[in-house]
Design a protein around this motif. Structure first.
Motif, short mmCIF file in Angstrom:
data_model
loop_
_atom_site.label_atom_id
_atom_site.label_comp_id
_atom_site.label_asym_id
_atom_site.label_seq_id
_atom_site.Cartn_x
_atom_site.Cartn_y
_atom_site.Cartn_z
N ARG A 149 -0.96 86.79 -60.81
CA ARG A 149 -1.68 88.02 -61.13
C ARG A 149 -0.73 89.13 -61.56
NH1 ARG A 149 -4.78 86.47 -56.44
NH2 ARG A 149 -3.73 88.01 -55.12
N LEU A 150 0.53 89.00 -61.17
CA LEU A 150 1.57 89.94 -61.60
C LEU A 150 2.73 89.13 -62.18
CD1 LEU A 150 1.55 92.35 -58.51
CD2 LEU A 150 0.55 92.79 -60.76
N PRO A 151 2.54 88.54 -63.35
CA PRO A 151 3.55 87.60 -63.86
C PRO A 151 4.85 88.26 -64.32
CG PRO A 151 1.83 87.95 -65.50
CD PRO A 151 1.38 88.66 -64.24
N THR A 167 -5.51 100.44 -50.64
CA THR A 167 -5.49 99.37 -49.63
C THR A 167 -4.99 98.08 -50.27
OG1 THR A 167 -7.78 98.69 -50.09
CG2 THR A 167 -7.45 100.44 -48.46
N LYS A 168 -4.96 97.03 -49.46
CA LYS A 168 -4.46 95.74 -49.94
C LYS A 168 -5.36 95.12 -50.99
CE LYS A 168 -6.74 93.13 -46.24
NZ LYS A 168 -6.54 92.17 -45.11
N TRP A 169 -6.63 95.56 -51.05
CA TRP A 169 -7.57 94.98 -52.01
C TRP A 169 -7.23 95.34 -53.45
CZ3 TRP A 169 -10.17 91.23 -50.00
CH2 TRP A 169 -10.53 91.27 -48.66
N ALA A 170 -6.39 96.33 -53.65
CA ALA A 170 -5.99 96.69 -55.01
C ALA A 170 -5.22 95.56 -55.69
CB ALA A 170 -5.14 97.96 -54.99
N PHE A 171 -4.59 94.66 -54.90
CA PHE A 171 -3.79 93.57 -55.45
C PHE A 171 -4.48 92.22 -55.29
CE2 PHE A 171 -1.15 96.93 -53.63
CZ PHE A 171 -0.49 97.37 -54.77
N SER A 172 -5.77 92.25 -55.02
CA SER A 172 -6.52 91.01 -54.84
C SER A 172 -7.03 90.52 -56.19
CB SER A 172 -7.70 91.24 -53.89
OG SER A 172 -8.61 92.17 -54.45
N GLU A 173 -7.62 89.31 -56.18
CA GLU A 173 -8.14 88.73 -57.43
C GLU A 173 -9.36 89.47 -57.94
OE1 GLU A 173 -9.94 86.48 -53.93
OE2 GLU A 173 -7.99 87.32 -54.53
N TYR A 174 -9.98 90.32 -57.12
CA TYR A 174 -11.15 91.09 -57.55
C TYR A 174 -10.75 92.31 -58.38
CZ TYR A 174 -13.15 88.27 -53.81
OH TYR A 174 -13.52 87.22 -53.02
N MET A 175 -9.55 92.84 -58.16
CA MET A 175 -9.08 94.00 -58.91
C MET A 175 -8.11 93.61 -60.03
SD MET A 175 -10.83 96.20 -57.46
CE MET A 175 -11.75 96.37 -55.92
N LEU A 176 -7.21 92.70 -59.74
CA LEU A 176 -6.32 92.16 -60.77
C LEU A 176 -7.01 90.98 -61.43
CD1 LEU A 176 -2.90 92.36 -58.89
CD2 LEU A 176 -3.67 93.81 -60.76
N VAL A 177 -8.05 91.28 -62.17
CA VAL A 177 -8.88 90.25 -62.79
C VAL A 177 -8.11 89.55 -63.90
CG1 VAL A 177 -11.08 89.79 -63.94
CG2 VAL A 177 -10.93 91.60 -62.22
N GLU A 178 -8.22 88.25 -63.93
CA GLU A 178 -7.55 87.47 -64.97
C GLU A 178 -8.28 87.63 -66.29
OE1 GLU A 178 -6.23 82.85 -65.95
OE2 GLU A 178 -7.23 83.37 -64.05
N PHE A 194 -6.37 99.21 -61.41
CA PHE A 194 -5.98 98.13 -62.32
C PHE A 194 -7.15 97.63 -63.16
CE2 PHE A 194 -2.79 97.68 -58.86
CZ PHE A 194 -1.67 97.99 -59.62
N ARG A 195 -8.36 97.92 -62.77
CA ARG A 195 -9.50 97.52 -63.58
C ARG A 195 -9.61 98.40 -64.83
NH1 ARG A 195 -14.01 94.63 -62.35
NH2 ARG A 195 -13.95 93.35 -60.46
N TYR A 196 -9.17 99.65 -64.74
CA TYR A 196 -9.27 100.58 -65.87
C TYR A 196 -7.98 100.66 -66.69
CZ TYR A 196 -13.54 102.31 -63.62
OH TYR A 196 -14.79 102.42 -63.08
N CYS A 197 -6.86 100.28 -66.10
CA CYS A 197 -5.57 100.40 -66.78
C CYS A 197 -4.92 99.02 -66.81
CB CYS A 197 -4.66 101.40 -66.06
SG CYS A 197 -5.42 103.01 -65.79
N PRO A 216 1.40 93.44 -68.39
CA PRO A 216 2.82 93.75 -68.61
C PRO A 216 3.44 94.56 -67.49
CG PRO A 216 1.46 95.24 -69.90
CD PRO A 216 0.51 94.30 -69.19
N LEU A 217 2.77 94.70 -66.35
CA LEU A 217 3.26 95.53 -65.26
C LEU A 217 4.60 95.01 -64.74
CD1 LEU A 217 2.58 97.98 -63.47
CD2 LEU A 217 1.47 96.40 -61.88
N LYS A 218 5.63 95.88 -64.79
CA LYS A 218 6.98 95.49 -64.37
C LYS A 218 7.45 96.22 -63.11
CE LYS A 218 8.62 94.34 -69.02
NZ LYS A 218 9.66 94.63 -70.05
#
Length: 410
Positions: free
Chosen positions: A370-372, A321-332, A304-307, A339-341
């Motif tokens: 983070r996933l609105p 892992t679960k860290w893919a959906f943390s605030e460190y990877m899903l950076v605001e 998610f950092r690159y796409c 637009p992830l649906k």
């Protein structure tokens, strides 16, 4: 000597079908024909103007005569042209044949007859009507020569081609060069060895190609570094013997919107992120399939950092892992909402996979915006989530607030 005193035979009137004119009456005397021409009725129209129409036009049993252009449109927009249409008349035959051969439904039983009709009879040129050729159901009944000849005969208007599992060697690749109108090329089922250099030589002039799937047995990437991709390529499925050098040295087109990885045993984490660094922001759909043995158990955490513009993604729990959906990877990002649906979570079912990602990881990501726009979350049953637990109920409530839903796939 004929007996002139014998009474003459009278012909019984009958109806004869004439192409383009409908049914016409044959066998009447001249007096009857003259009487039919003079027998008209007066019909009042909306403006009270009188218009003379022949009595046959008011007969409910009479057939309506339509121009050939309208008949062609009626046949074209029918659900599936029936073979009985070929028996109506010669004109209907030539109107129906292009529609039947446009997208033939081929099986192992009718494949030999189709090959005979396309290859043997060169005068009718049935192959020029073929626009979609799907040979995915053909396994052992085809030969390299058959597939090669079919591609040559169907090359003028062929737009979509799905290669068979077998019988796709060097000769079909040579014939593939003539199919310059191709828009969709799927070689994903090919089990025979295909050299990528020969494949690139075959498709280098395909300016209209938008979908390309690599063969799963592709090898030998040497000499492909300077390859120029088709200018309109939007979907790319990488599989087979794609090497890390090929990933790093290739100039990837910026037109790719959908990228898919399917059994790439040599691609490692570094090469993957080199590719995503170049075209990641252009991608709308990204899919990873199991297995990819060169990846580690957390190799996909940084996707998610690159796409940032993804609409849908498929992740294999074996490599995330679960860290893919943390605030460190899903950076605001200020002024930007992801637009992830749709997210697909698949798993190989190996031991320990059920503990890598918990429902609360998604619940927290949704509640913290983070996933609105997440509306569809598909989870594999191999993850072992308890759908009746309170954690899953909280996740369902969070997704439902965004007009979405949680789905269980098998």
């Amino acid at each position: 000597m004929a007996n002139r005193s014998r009474p003459q035979k009278t012909r019984v009137p009958y109806r004869k079908y004439v192409a383009g004119e409908g049914f016409s009456k044959v066998g009447f005397t001249r007096q009857d024909r003259a009487h039919n021409k003079e027998d008209v009725v007066a019909v009042d129209n909306a403006a009270n103007d009188q218009q003379e129409l022949p009595r046959s036009s008011l007969n409910p049993n009479s057939m309506m005569t339509l121009p050939w252009e309208l008949q062609k449109l009626i046949i074209k927009y029918s659900e599936r042209p029936a073979l009985n249409y070929l028996l109506v008349c010669s004109r209907w035959y030539w109107l129906t044949v292009p529609l039947i051969y446009r997208s033939p439904k081929l099986t192992s039983k009718n494949f030999s007859n189709f090959v005979t009709a396309v290859i043997a009879d060169r005068k009718k040129k049935m192959g020029s009507y073929v626009c979609e050729l799907d040979l995915s159901t053909i396994m052992q009944s085809g030969k390299n020569s058959y597939v090669s000849k079919l591609l040559r005969r169907c090359s003028p208007h062929l737009e979509k081609f799905t290669a068979p599992q077998t019988s796709f060697g060097y000769a079909p690749l040579i014939s593939l060069k003539a199919c310059c109108e191709l828009k969709y090329l799927d070689l994903g089922l090919v089990s025979e060895t295909v050299k990528l250099k020969e494949l690139f030589q075959a498709i280098k002039n395909f300016t209209k190609l938008t979908h390309l799937s690599f063969p799963r047995s592709s090898i030998d990437c040497k000499g492909c570094e300077g390859f120029v991709w088709p200018s309109n390529l939007q979907y790319l499925k990488l599989s087979g013997g794609i090497t890390n050098e090929f990933i790093r040295d290739t100039t990837w087109p910026a037109t790719i919107k959908t990228l898919e990885f399917s059994y790439c045993p040599q691609i490692d984490e570094n090469s993957l992120y080199v590719l995503l660094m170049r075209i990641g922001n252009n991608l709308r759909h990204l899919y990873f399939h199991y297995p990819m043995p060169s990846l580690r158990d957390n190799s996909l955490d940084y996707v998610f950092r690159y796409c940032t513009n993804l609409i849908s993604i498929q992740l294999t729990v074996d490599y995330v892992t679960k860290w893919a959906f943390s605030e460190y990877m899903l950076v605001e990002i200020e002024g930007f909402e992801r637009p992830l649906k749709t997210i697909y979570l698949v798993s190989s079912g190996a031991l320990g996979m059920s503990a890598k990602i918990h429902p609360d990881d998604f619940t927290i990501a949704i509640m913290e915006q983070r996933l609105p726009h997440l509306q569809n979350l598909s989870v594999s049953s191999k993850l072992g989530w308890d759908m009746k637990s309170s954690d899953v109920e909280d996740l369902v409530t969070a997704i439902d607030d965004q007009d979405g839903g949680l789905y269980l796939s098998h």
